[in-house]
Design an enzyme around this catalytic site. Structure first.
Site, short mmCIF file in Angstrom:
data_model
loop_
_atom_site.label_atom_id
_atom_site.label_comp_id
_atom_site.label_asym_id
_atom_site.label_seq_id
_atom_site.Cartn_x
_atom_site.Cartn_y
_atom_site.Cartn_z
N GLY A 159 0.74 -1.35 -0.18
CA GLY A 159 0.09 -0.10 0.00
C GLY A 159 0.97 1.36 -0.03
O GLY A 159 1.94 1.25 -0.44
N CYS A 160 0.51 2.19 0.60
CA CYS A 160 1.02 3.63 0.75
C CYS A 160 2.58 3.39 1.25
O CYS A 160 2.74 3.02 2.48
CB CYS A 160 0.47 4.83 1.42
SG CYS A 160 1.17 6.14 1.70
N PHE A 161 3.50 3.78 0.52
CA PHE A 161 4.90 3.43 1.27
C PHE A 161 4.97 4.20 2.43
O PHE A 161 5.89 4.08 3.14
CB PHE A 161 5.98 3.71 0.16
CG PHE A 161 5.86 5.17 -0.71
CD1 PHE A 161 5.33 6.09 -0.47
CD2 PHE A 161 6.55 4.93 -1.97
CE1 PHE A 161 5.33 7.26 -1.07
CE2 PHE A 161 6.54 5.87 -2.84
CZ PHE A 161 6.02 7.17 -2.37
#
Length: 218
Positions: free
Chosen positions: A51-53
């Site tokens: 997902g979002c880093f």
């Protein structure tokens, strides 16, 4: 959802036959596909999409044995992509973190344990409100050893019923890593009061610290 950490912890006690084969040792790091960062001597590397880093970076920065965490892009077909290009969903890249870790302190199996315990690997191209192929769950393996372990634990987690749906994590060879723009690095620590940090990253980080208390940095 069952206790993922407990299930993976039990799996870690099981020897993988192929991993014990002396003829299948992990490749020397110098033989791996090139990354844009210098790997420290004695350290190994892992590249993960969850997902979002920003979220994944914040978690692994606190894991004992992890020396370097970089946010970036892997798995795509466009060289040197920008964040704007990646978020368009057309470059094939996933938002990833690339970590350098000391295998004498933390094993790849433990890195996978954290990976599968801190995101939902059953949602295709999505983590929560973040939607698109750039948010896919992925392990970009750097050696046959990493491939075998990731494939093994994915299979065993599915068999155990740890998740209510099949795991869709992509397990694919590492081919490239492009470091994300400077403002993406160390994002939570530098922007902790922003709404996304407060309402998305902070709860995940607090849960991680509670579940993995014995594996945190001092």
């Amino acid at each position: 959802m069952k206790n993922i950490q407990l299930i993976i912890g039990l799996l870690l006690t099981i020897n993988i036959a192929c991993a014990q084969n002396p003829n299948k040792k992990e490749k020397n790091m110098q033989d791996l596909p090139k990354t844009q960062v210098q790997v420290q001597e004695g350290y190994e590397i892992a590249t993960l999409g969850a997902g979002c880093f920003w979220c994944t970076e914040a978690i692994y920065q606190n894991l004992n044995g992890v020396e370097v965490v970089l946010s970036g892009y892997s798995g795509g077909h466009v060289a040197n992509p920008t964040y704007k290009q990646v978020t368009s969903g057309t470059t094939g890249h996933a938002e990833v973190i690339q970590i350098q870790y000391d295998p004498k302190v933390v094993t790849f199996e433990e890195i996978l344990e954290v990976f599968w315990s801190t995101h939902d690997p059953t949602t295709l191209n999505r983590q929560g409100a973040d939607v698109g192929p750039q948010y896919r769950s992925a392990v970009f393996f750097h050696s046959e050893d990493q491939k075998e372990k990731a494939t093994y634990y994915k299979s065993k987690l599915d068999e155990s019923g740890a998740f209510n749906r099949p795991i869709v994590t992509e397990i694919t060879p590492f081919s490239n890593f492009y470091v994300a723009e400077d403002y993406h690095q160390n994002y939570y620590n530098d922007n902790g009061m922003q709404p996304y940090c407060q309402f998305v990253i902070k709860p995940k980080l607090e849960k991680f610290k509670k579940v993995f208390a014995e594996k945190l940095k001092d």
